[in-house]
Design a protein around this motif. Structure first.
Motif, PDB file in Angstrom:
ATOM      1  N   ILE A   1      34.688  31.699  31.711  1.00  0.00           N
ATOM      2  CA  ILE A   1      33.331  31.659  32.290  1.00  0.00           C
ATOM      3  C   ILE A   1      32.707  30.390  32.504  1.00  0.00           C
ATOM      4  O   ILE A   1      33.272  29.287  32.172  1.00  0.00           O
ATOM      5  CB  ILE A   1      32.453  32.393  31.264  1.00  0.00           C
ATOM      6  CG1 ILE A   1      32.479  31.827  30.002  1.00  0.00           C
ATOM      7  CG2 ILE A   1      32.685  33.932  30.909  1.00  0.00           C
ATOM      8  CD1 ILE A   1      31.551  32.350  28.825  1.00  0.00           C
ATOM      9  N   ASN A   2      31.652  30.436  33.096  1.00  0.00           N
ATOM     10  CA  ASN A   2      30.946  29.063  33.602  1.00  0.00           C
ATOM     11  C   ASN A   2      31.612  28.211  34.440  1.00  0.00           C
ATOM     12  O   ASN A   2      32.222  28.620  35.571  1.00  0.00           O
ATOM     13  CB  ASN A   2      30.349  28.408  32.418  1.00  0.00           C
ATOM     14  CG  ASN A   2      29.354  29.015  31.758  1.00  0.00           C
ATOM     15  OD1 ASN A   2      28.614  29.957  31.932  1.00  0.00           O
ATOM     16  ND2 ASN A   2      29.447  29.044  30.500  1.00  0.00           N
ATOM     17  N   ASN A   3      32.107  27.060  33.867  1.00  0.00           N
ATOM     18  CA  ASN A   3      33.006  26.054  34.838  1.00  0.00           C
ATOM     19  C   ASN A   3      34.400  26.206  34.805  1.00  0.00           C
ATOM     20  O   ASN A   3      35.212  25.867  35.271  1.00  0.00           O
ATOM     21  CB  ASN A   3      32.471  24.827  34.353  1.00  0.00           C
ATOM     22  CG  ASN A   3      32.422  24.668  32.627  1.00  0.00           C
ATOM     23  OD1 ASN A   3      33.060  25.212  31.982  1.00  0.00           O
ATOM     24  ND2 ASN A   3      31.812  23.429  32.501  1.00  0.00           N
ATOM     25  N   SER A   4      34.906  27.191  33.816  1.00  0.00           N
ATOM     26  CA  SER A   4      36.420  26.863  33.312  1.00  0.00           C
ATOM     27  C   SER A   4      36.985  27.649  34.535  1.00  0.00           C
ATOM     28  O   SER A   4      38.123  26.988  34.923  1.00  0.00           O
ATOM     29  CB  SER A   4      36.569  27.801  32.328  1.00  0.00           C
ATOM     30  OG  SER A   4      36.288  27.304  30.892  1.00  0.00           O
ATOM     31  N   LEU A   5      36.735  28.765  35.087  1.00  0.00           N
ATOM     32  CA  LEU A   5      37.435  29.302  36.185  1.00  0.00           C
ATOM     33  C   LEU A   5      37.637  28.393  37.201  1.00  0.00           C
ATOM     34  O   LEU A   5      38.865  28.147  37.890  1.00  0.00           O
ATOM     35  CB  LEU A   5      36.932  30.688  36.756  1.00  0.00           C
ATOM     36  CG  LEU A   5      37.774  31.533  37.710  1.00  0.00           C
ATOM     37  CD1 LEU A   5      39.166  32.041  37.338  1.00  0.00           C
ATOM     38  CD2 LEU A   5      36.949  32.638  37.940  1.00  0.00           C
ATOM     39  N   ALA A   6      37.012  27.565  37.728  1.00  0.00           N
ATOM     40  CA  ALA A   6      36.984  26.600  38.764  1.00  0.00           C
ATOM     41  C   ALA A   6      37.877  25.641  38.600  1.00  0.00           C
ATOM     42  O   ALA A   6      38.698  25.248  39.352  1.00  0.00           O
ATOM     43  CB  ALA A   6      35.644  26.029  39.352  1.00  0.00           C
ATOM     44  N   ARG A   7      37.870  25.001  37.297  1.00  0.00           N
ATOM     45  CA  ARG A   7      38.821  24.219  36.874  1.00  0.00           C
ATOM     46  C   ARG A   7      40.183  24.464  36.721  1.00  0.00           C
ATOM     47  O   ARG A   7      41.128  23.955  37.190  1.00  0.00           O
ATOM     48  CB  ARG A   7      38.411  23.695  35.537  1.00  0.00           C
ATOM     49  CG  ARG A   7      36.960  23.006  35.169  1.00  0.00           C
ATOM     50  CD  ARG A   7      36.713  22.462  33.810  1.00  0.00           C
ATOM     51  NE  ARG A   7      35.304  22.116  33.619  1.00  0.00           N
ATOM     52  CZ  ARG A   7      34.867  21.439  32.535  1.00  0.00           C
ATOM     53  NH1 ARG A   7      35.643  21.516  31.538  1.00  0.00           N
ATOM     54  NH2 ARG A   7      33.652  20.973  32.532  1.00  0.00           N
ATOM     55  N   VAL A   8      40.475  25.831  36.375  1.00  0.00           N
ATOM     56  CA  VAL A   8      41.953  26.152  36.305  1.00  0.00           C
ATOM     57  C   VAL A   8      42.216  26.584  37.552  1.00  0.00           C
ATOM     58  O   VAL A   8      43.613  26.105  37.829  1.00  0.00           O
ATOM     59  CB  VAL A   8      41.852  27.531  35.434  1.00  0.00           C
ATOM     60  CG1 VAL A   8      43.227  28.162  35.261  1.00  0.00           C
ATOM     61  CG2 VAL A   8      41.512  27.119  33.902  1.00  0.00           C
ATOM     62  N   THR A   9      41.766  27.125  38.405  1.00  0.00           N
ATOM     63  CA  THR A   9      42.075  27.378  39.908  1.00  0.00           C
ATOM     64  C   THR A   9      42.286  26.064  40.609  1.00  0.00           C
ATOM     65  O   THR A   9      43.327  25.967  41.398  1.00  0.00           O
ATOM     66  CB  THR A   9      41.113  28.232  40.692  1.00  0.00           C
ATOM     67  OG1 THR A   9      39.808  27.619  40.645  1.00  0.00           O
ATOM     68  CG2 THR A   9      40.829  29.758  39.890  1.00  0.00           C
ATOM     69  N   GLU A  10      41.435  25.063  40.398  1.00  0.00           N
ATOM     70  CA  GLU A  10      41.898  23.761  40.859  1.00  0.00           C
ATOM     71  C   GLU A  10      43.024  23.399  40.385  1.00  0.00           C
ATOM     72  O   GLU A  10      43.936  22.734  41.240  1.00  0.00           O
ATOM     73  CB  GLU A  10      40.760  22.966  40.799  1.00  0.00           C
ATOM     74  CG  GLU A  10      40.937  21.599  41.546  1.00  0.00           C
ATOM     75  CD  GLU A  10      41.066  21.581  43.096  1.00  0.00           C
ATOM     76  OE1 GLU A  10      41.417  20.486  43.717  1.00  0.00           O
ATOM     77  OE2 GLU A  10      40.956  22.483  43.796  1.00  0.00           O
ATOM     78  N   GLY A  11      43.249  23.298  39.245  1.00  0.00           N
ATOM     79  CA  GLY A  11      44.476  22.748  38.459  1.00  0.00           C
ATOM     80  C   GLY A  11      45.849  23.500  39.222  1.00  0.00           C
ATOM     81  O   GLY A  11      46.745  22.879  39.367  1.00  0.00           O
ATOM     82  N   ILE A  12      45.603  24.835  39.280  1.00  0.00           N
ATOM     83  CA  ILE A  12      46.880  25.560  39.888  1.00  0.00           C
ATOM     84  C   ILE A  12      46.932  25.357  41.245  1.00  0.00           C
ATOM     85  O   ILE A  12      48.211  25.024  41.858  1.00  0.00           O
ATOM     86  CB  ILE A  12      46.596  27.090  39.543  1.00  0.00           C
ATOM     87  CG1 ILE A  12      46.611  27.242  38.216  1.00  0.00           C
ATOM     88  CG2 ILE A  12      47.607  28.099  40.501  1.00  0.00           C
ATOM     89  CD1 ILE A  12      45.940  28.881  37.912  1.00  0.00           C
ATOM     90  N   ARG A  13      45.832  25.145  42.228  1.00  0.00           N
ATOM     91  CA  ARG A  13      46.078  24.643  43.494  1.00  0.00           C
ATOM     92  C   ARG A  13      46.782  23.209  43.420  1.00  0.00           C
ATOM     93  O   ARG A  13      47.674  23.198  44.254  1.00  0.00           O
ATOM     94  CB  ARG A  13      44.853  24.630  44.061  1.00  0.00           C
ATOM     95  CG  ARG A  13      44.583  24.250  45.574  1.00  0.00           C
ATOM     96  CD  ARG A  13      43.505  23.957  46.226  1.00  0.00           C
ATOM     97  NE  ARG A  13      43.003  22.803  45.841  1.00  0.00           N
ATOM     98  CZ  ARG A  13      43.087  21.568  46.513  1.00  0.00           C
ATOM     99  NH1 ARG A  13      43.945  21.548  47.560  1.00  0.00           N
ATOM    100  NH2 ARG A  13      42.531  20.389  46.032  1.00  0.00           N
TER     101      ARG A  13
END
Length: 269
Positions: free
Chosen positions: A107-119
């Motif tokens: 939630i909040n900022n975590s999903l964007a961080r994880v998806t960017e890491g995977i990208r």
């Protein structure tokens, strides 16, 4: 104890709780004292501040002060191709409900961080993805939830390292150092958090390469009603800017942020 106290104080100093407290004091003065003018001033100040912080031009102007040069993606900040062995994704907001799809627990900022890491991992498939973040009151840690999301999106289990001990950015830097050492690595966190996070890692004589995610401050065109009507969405931008401001003050007055905390190692590969 100090960590918990810090979290309670920081929560109280956030704009909404603080402004509600100020307006409550104002109402007490209006209803139960003769200090009517002071009460009116406090209530008016709270109302006007909430209004201003809810407007996009004000909120995103404040947020840009912390996002700054990180309001771009990694490739634009670092056009030169690097030899990357590690991609470190810092923890953020999460919960854990096994009935939900993995990504819903970030939630909040975590999903964007994880998806960017995977990208970024797709560009550096030989790199290791390091997820950080403690358990809090959940059954599993922030790092483990992020790992579940990565696995569900096709990242190999052998490419993932989870650090489930750290509770904040300072502790994340201490634990990451044990694995990465002094070699350069990609540091993925929210753009507005990047400047403060980078300082913690540099204080350990590490060499992070900034890979910001979750850029929030909007500089591209918007519809007029989006800019000039108050919105809780843009109030959250103001809140985030204030959070980083308070965090930077705390970081600057700490006795010595290069000293490691007494943490037990908890690395799961």
């Amino acid at each position: 104890m100090l960590f918990t106290l810090k979290k309670y104080i920081s929560a109280l100093l956030m704009p909404l709780p603080l402004l509600i407290l100020i307006s409550f004091i104002g109402l007490l003065l209006l209803w139960f004292t003769h200090w009517q003018k002071s009460g009116k001033c406090l209530v008016s100040f709270s109302w006007l501040t909430i209004l201003l912080l809810s407007l996009q031009p004000v909120a995103d102007k404040l947020l840009l002060s912390s996002e700054g040069v990180f309001n771009k993606r990694y490739e634009l900040l670092h056009p030169k191709k690097e030899n990357i062995q590690y991609i470190v994704v810092l923890g953020g907001g999460f919960t854990y409900n096994p009935d939900w799809p993995p990504s819903a627990n970030l939630i909040n900022n975590s999903l964007a961080r994880v998806t960017e890491g995977i990208r970024l991992y797709s560009q550096y498939p030989r790199a290791k993805l390091i997820f950080t973040g403690g358990r809090g009151n959940n059954l599993i840690s922030n790092a483990e939830v992020a790992a579940k999301v990565a696995l569900s999106l096709g990242v190999a289990e052998t490419a993932i390292i989870t650090l489930s001990t750290p509770r904040d950015t300072q502790e994340e830097a201490f634990e990451v150092e044990k694995i990465v050492g002094q070699q350069p690595f990609l540091l993925v966190t929210s753009a507005n958090h990047m400047a403060r996070a980078e300082r913690f890692f540099i204080a350990r004589n590490m060499h992070p390469i900034t890979a910001p995610a979750n850029q929030l401050a909007i500089t591209s065109p918007l519809q007029p009603w989006e800019k000039f009507f108050p919105s809780i969405y843009f109030f959250s931008h103001s809140e985030r800017a204030w959070y980083e401001f308070i965090g930077s003050i705390w970081q600057s007055i700490k006795i010595d942020n290069t000293q490691p905390l007494m943490l037990s190692s908890n690395v799961v590969e």
